[in-house]
Enzyme design. Structure first.
Site, PDB file in Angstrom:
ATOM      1  N   HIS A 266      12.946  -4.609  -2.012  1.00  0.00           N
ATOM      2  CA  HIS A 266      12.134  -4.448  -3.233  1.00  0.00           C
ATOM      3  C   HIS A 266      12.504  -3.146  -3.950  1.00  0.00           C
ATOM      4  CE1 HIS A 266       9.701  -7.789  -1.922  1.00  0.00           C
ATOM      5  NE2 HIS A 266       9.605  -7.204  -0.742  1.00  0.00           N
TER       6      HIS A 266
ATOM      7  N   ASP B  24      10.065   9.082  -0.694  1.00  0.00           N
ATOM      8  CA  ASP B  24       8.926   9.028   0.215  1.00  0.00           C
ATOM      9  C   ASP B  24       7.660   8.940  -0.638  1.00  0.00           C
ATOM     10  OD1 ASP B  24       8.158   8.884   2.906  1.00  0.00           O
ATOM     11  OD2 ASP B  24       7.389  10.923   2.862  1.00  0.00           O
TER      12      ASP B  24
ATOM     13  N   TYR C 138      -1.495  -0.337   0.358  1.00  0.00           N
ATOM     14  CA  TYR C 138      -2.885  -0.104  -0.046  1.00  0.00           C
ATOM     15  C   TYR C 138      -3.203  -0.762  -1.395  1.00  0.00           C
ATOM     16  CZ  TYR C 138      -2.620   3.522   3.573  1.00  0.00           C
ATOM     17  OH  TYR C 138      -2.454   4.200   4.760  1.00  0.00           O
ATOM     18  N   ASP C 139      -2.327  -1.610  -1.900  1.00  0.00           N
ATOM     19  CA  ASP C 139      -2.518  -2.205  -3.238  1.00  0.00           C
ATOM     20  C   ASP C 139      -3.906  -2.824  -3.460  1.00  0.00           C
ATOM     21  OD1 ASP C 139      -0.118  -1.449  -4.282  1.00  0.00           O
ATOM     22  OD2 ASP C 139       0.888  -3.367  -3.992  1.00  0.00           O
TER      23      ASP C 139
ATOM     24  N   ARG D  21       6.259   4.797  -8.022  1.00  0.00           N
ATOM     25  CA  ARG D  21       7.670   4.606  -7.712  1.00  0.00           C
ATOM     26  C   ARG D  21       8.470   4.349  -8.991  1.00  0.00           C
ATOM     27  NH1 ARG D  21       7.207   2.762  -3.185  1.00  0.00           N
ATOM     28  NH2 ARG D  21       6.208   0.899  -3.951  1.00  0.00           N
TER      29      ARG D  21
HETATM   30  P1  IMP Z   1       7.235   4.608   1.714  1.00  0.00           P
HETATM   31  O1  IMP Z   1       7.508   6.071   1.793  1.00  0.00           O
HETATM   32  O2  IMP Z   1       7.699   4.013   0.400  1.00  0.00           O
HETATM   33  O3  IMP Z   1       7.764   3.862   2.899  1.00  0.00           O
HETATM   34  O4  IMP Z   1       5.651   4.408   1.707  1.00  0.00           O
HETATM   35  C1  IMP Z   1       4.834   4.841   2.778  1.00  0.00           C
HETATM   36  C2  IMP Z   1       3.578   4.004   2.831  1.00  0.00           C
HETATM   37  O5  IMP Z   1       2.804   4.217   1.643  1.00  0.00           O
HETATM   38  C3  IMP Z   1       3.811   2.499   2.881  1.00  0.00           C
HETATM   39  O6  IMP Z   1       3.952   2.047   4.214  1.00  0.00           O
HETATM   40  C4  IMP Z   1       2.527   1.949   2.260  1.00  0.00           C
HETATM   41  O7  IMP Z   1       1.491   1.877   3.200  1.00  0.00           O
HETATM   42  C5  IMP Z   1       2.181   3.009   1.237  1.00  0.00           C
HETATM   43  N1  IMP Z   1       2.713   2.644  -0.096  1.00  0.00           N
HETATM   44  C6  IMP Z   1       3.859   3.067  -0.666  1.00  0.00           C
HETATM   45  N2  IMP Z   1       4.025   2.552  -1.886  1.00  0.00           N
HETATM   46  C7  IMP Z   1       2.954   1.749  -2.084  1.00  0.00           C
HETATM   47  C8  IMP Z   1       2.560   0.907  -3.173  1.00  0.00           C
HETATM   48  O8  IMP Z   1       3.216   0.764  -4.203  1.00  0.00           O
HETATM   49  N3  IMP Z   1       1.397   0.256  -3.003  1.00  0.00           N
HETATM   50  C9  IMP Z   1       0.620   0.348  -1.880  1.00  0.00           C
HETATM   51  N4  IMP Z   1       0.946   1.103  -0.846  1.00  0.00           N
HETATM   52  C10 IMP Z   1       2.109   1.804  -0.939  1.00  0.00           C
END
Ligand code: IMP
Length: 193
Positions: free
Chosen positions: A11, A68, A150-151, A177
């Protein structure tokens, strides 16, 4: 120009490739046959993004970036923050994490929260950081089924629906993001003309 994105998340790759111009080639960890477990042991988003980008740069000597993300809740002093992925403990799933947040916030009136993404780029040995943030609030219960993490409990400011009730395109346009990627892309355009 060629850049390694230190991820195997399809994604994220799709999102980055869809806004990058065609003269910037993105390679994933899979594309470079990297199967190492990349350490993420810092206690900030910036630290983790830099740690991941450095790991790849030092090993492959190629320009690269890593990201991150964390959900930062004001009334929980910024938690789960950098610990968002495993907030409810090793082996937990998205529901466990959301339930922990909802329980901790039970009865709390201040529901303000933000998602924040930090991208660390290492280009010819130099570090650059790009941040994307979206403010919103934590609802009292889950709503919606699209997306991940957490969406279902996060409602961005100015909307009457959670990220889990938005189409992917709509979410990407305003998301933490999406915004951090846009900043990276804008920067790359200035040096790749
Ligand atoms: P990562 O650093 O992108 O792997 O995100 C770490 C954690 O943050 C993920 O495992 C999710 O639980 C949460 N997270 C990251 N991006 C999103 C998002 O767009 N929506 C909801 N939860 C998110």
């Amino acid at each position: 120009m060629q850049l390694i994105f230190a991820t195997n998340n399809p994604h994220k790759l799709f999102e980055v490739k869809s806004i990058l111009s065609s003269n910037i080639k993105i390679l994933s960890l899979k594309d470079i046959n990297c199967t190492d477990e990349i350490p993420e042991t810092a206690d900030t988003l910036e630290g983790n993004a830099l740690q991941k980008a450095h790991f790849i740069y030092d090993r492959y000597k190629q320009n690269c970036f890593a990201d991150d993300t964390g959900l930062e809740i004001e009334a929980l002093n910024g938690r789960p923050g950098v610990y968002s992925a495993r907030y409810a403990g090793e082996g937990c799933n998205f529901d466990d994490n959301m339930n922990k947040v909802l329980n901790e916030m039970n009865g709390m009136l201040n529901r303000k929260a933000s998602f924040r993404t930090v991208i660390a780029l290492i280009l010819n040995g130099k570090e650059y950081l790009f941040e994307g943030k979206v403010d919103g609030e934590i609802l009292k219960e889950k709503k919606g089924i699209v997306g991940f993490g957490y969406d279902p409990i996060f409602q961005p400011a100015g909307f009457n629906k959670t990220f889990a009730e938005m189409a992917t395109d709509e979410k990407n346009r305003i998301s933490h993001r999406g915004r951090s990627i846009q900043k990276l892309v804008d920067f790359l355009k200035t040096i790749n003309q």
